[in-house]
Design a protein around this motif. Structure first.
Motif, mmCIF file in Angstrom:
data_model
loop_
_atom_site.group_PDB
_atom_site.id
_atom_site.type_symbol
_atom_site.label_atom_id
_atom_site.label_comp_id
_atom_site.label_asym_id
_atom_site.label_seq_id
_atom_site.Cartn_x
_atom_site.Cartn_y
_atom_site.Cartn_z
ATOM 1 N N ALA A 1 0.805 -1.225 0.000
ATOM 2 C CA ALA A 1 0.000 0.000 0.000
ATOM 3 C C ALA A 1 0.835 1.270 0.000
ATOM 4 N N LEU A 2 2.135 1.152 0.283
ATOM 5 C CA LEU A 2 2.964 2.352 0.418
ATOM 6 C C LEU A 2 3.205 3.025 -0.930
ATOM 7 N N PRO A 3 2.968 4.322 -0.997
ATOM 8 C CA PRO A 3 3.301 5.074 -2.202
ATOM 9 C C PRO A 3 4.738 5.571 -2.125
ATOM 10 N N ALA A 4 5.167 6.282 -3.159
ATOM 11 C CA ALA A 4 6.508 6.861 -3.135
ATOM 12 C C ALA A 4 6.539 8.189 -2.391
ATOM 13 N N GLY A 5 5.399 8.859 -2.298
ATOM 14 C CA GLY A 5 5.348 10.196 -1.726
ATOM 15 C C GLY A 5 5.129 10.222 -0.224
ATOM 16 N N PRO A 6 4.742 11.393 0.310
ATOM 17 C CA PRO A 6 4.532 11.560 1.752
ATOM 18 C C PRO A 6 3.413 10.669 2.290
ATOM 19 N N VAL A 7 3.599 10.148 3.483
ATOM 20 C CA VAL A 7 2.656 9.208 4.080
ATOM 21 C C VAL A 7 2.178 9.708 5.443
ATOM 22 N N ALA A 8 0.883 9.546 5.690
ATOM 23 C CA ALA A 8 0.323 9.715 7.030
ATOM 24 C C ALA A 8 -0.089 8.335 7.517
ATOM 25 N N LEU A 9 0.526 7.880 8.590
ATOM 26 C CA LEU A 9 0.244 6.565 9.155
ATOM 27 C C LEU A 9 -0.801 6.731 10.258
ATOM 28 N N VAL A 10 -1.915 6.019 10.117
ATOM 29 C CA VAL A 10 -3.035 6.166 11.055
ATOM 30 C C VAL A 10 -3.183 4.871 11.852
ATOM 31 N N LEU A 11 -3.155 4.985 13.180
ATOM 32 C CA LEU A 11 -3.288 3.815 14.047
ATOM 33 C C LEU A 11 -4.388 4.046 15.061
ATOM 34 N N GLY A 12 -5.177 2.997 15.310
ATOM 35 C CA GLY A 12 -6.247 3.078 16.285
ATOM 36 C C GLY A 12 -5.867 2.442 17.603
ATOM 37 N N ALA A 13 -6.755 2.577 18.568
ATOM 38 C CA ALA A 13 -6.520 2.022 19.890
ATOM 39 C C ALA A 13 -6.507 0.501 19.834
ATOM 40 N N GLU A 14 -5.763 -0.094 20.745
ATOM 41 C CA GLU A 14 -5.716 -1.552 20.797
ATOM 42 C C GLU A 14 -7.104 -2.106 21.095
ATOM 43 N N GLY A 15 -7.438 -3.175 20.420
ATOM 44 C CA GLY A 15 -8.737 -3.804 20.623
ATOM 45 C C GLY A 15 -9.801 -3.182 19.751
ATOM 46 N N GLU A 16 -10.047 -1.892 19.913
ATOM 47 C CA GLU A 16 -11.115 -1.230 19.176
ATOM 48 C C GLU A 16 -10.682 -0.811 17.776
ATOM 49 N N GLY A 17 -9.405 -0.550 17.580
ATOM 50 C CA GLY A 17 -8.929 -0.108 16.282
ATOM 51 C C GLY A 17 -9.399 1.290 15.938
ATOM 52 N N MET A 18 -9.305 1.637 14.674
ATOM 53 C CA MET A 18 -9.729 2.963 14.224
ATOM 54 C C MET A 18 -11.255 3.061 14.232
ATOM 55 N N ARG A 19 -11.757 4.225 14.588
ATOM 56 C CA ARG A 19 -13.196 4.460 14.481
ATOM 57 C C ARG A 19 -13.606 4.530 13.011
ATOM 58 N N HIS A 20 -14.880 4.232 12.759
ATOM 59 C CA HIS A 20 -15.371 4.151 11.375
ATOM 60 C C HIS A 20 -15.114 5.442 10.600
ATOM 61 N N ASN A 21 -15.388 6.580 11.217
ATOM 62 C CA ASN A 21 -15.228 7.843 10.498
ATOM 63 C C ASN A 21 -13.762 8.130 10.182
ATOM 64 N N VAL A 22 -12.868 7.682 11.052
ATOM 65 C CA VAL A 22 -11.439 7.847 10.790
ATOM 66 C C VAL A 22 -11.019 6.943 9.638
#
Length: 247
Positions: free
Chosen positions: A190-211
């Protein structure tokens, strides 16, 4: 010794840091306003460099220092009270450099995890971490100790609305990748060549749907099926390494 004896809490508007790496980094940070250092002579001797002759130091015994910090906190003979760092704004840290990813944390509230992620962010050249103000730990001695000095060098941006922040990050040219064990692609794919924003959610619950909806891709780390998931700070370290070493 005065000022919060036994409470483990700093004075109003201040942060209390402990441990050699956290205290030394704060003392070297020109953006820190230092109030007072409680220390053993051995603790001061362990610091890199000398304190200014007029620096406010109160000499103490290890048992006295233990009453100034959280229970069982490894103070290593040093407890520093200082003002919290000034607010950092998102537009001031996004440099658009592919070598400097931004780390976005969605409701990661454990101060040990946030501190460890700050340490990895410093190690792999991240430009900042971004958290939602209401769902992240405050700046504290626990965060600073876990960060091992990185709290002083990695900008920590606190925002009101994480989804809006992700929109701003995209407008700045970053490809937003959310980490999730259910991702169809691996992070490397999934990694592109350009700038990346890495998004991580809380353990167990993970990222919220809207995120998740505000990510351009959702990817997974290729871990063994014998392990359900990784600690979020471990996942962040591995992902930041992958970004730093992509072809």
């Amino acid at each position: 010794m005065q000022g919060g004896r036994g409470s483990g809490r700093a004075s109003t508007g201040a942060v209390r840091l402990w441990g050699r790496h956290a205290v030394e980094a704060a003392l070297k940070n020109p953006d820190r306003n230092h109030r007072k250092l409680w220390a053993t002579r051995e603790g001061v001797a362990s610091l890199d460099g000398e304190l200014p002759s007029d620096f406010p130091v109160e000499w103490a015994q290890p048992a006295d220092l233990a009453r100034l910090v959280a229970r069982d906190a490894p103070h290593q003979g040093l407890v520093l009270e200082c003002d919290a760092l000034e607010d950092v704004f998102l537009e001031d840290v996004l440099d658009g450099d592919p070598a400097h990813p931004v780390v976005v944390l969605d409701q990661v509230t454990d101060p040990h995890n946030v501190g460890a992620i700050l340490r990895s962010a410093a190690a792999f050249g991240a430009c900042a971490i971004v958290t939602q103000d209401r769902h992240a730990p405050p700046e504290s001695g626990t965060v600073a100790k876990s960060a091992s000095g990185a709290l002083e060098v990695v900008p920590w941006v606190r925002v009101v609305n994480l989804s809006r922040a992700l929109e701003d990050i995209a407008e700045a040219g970053y490809w937003r990748i959310g980490l999730d064990g259910e991702g169809t692609a691996t992070l490397a794919e999934a990694l592109p060549a350009g700038p990346v924003a890495l998004v991580l959610g809380a353990e167990g619950e993970g990222m919220r749907h809207n995120v998740t909806q505000h990510c351009d891709a959702v990817a997974r780390l290729p871990i063994s099926r014998t392990v359900e998931s990784l600690n979020v700070s471990n996942a962040a370290a591995i992902a930041l390494y992958a970004i730093a070493t992509r072809g």
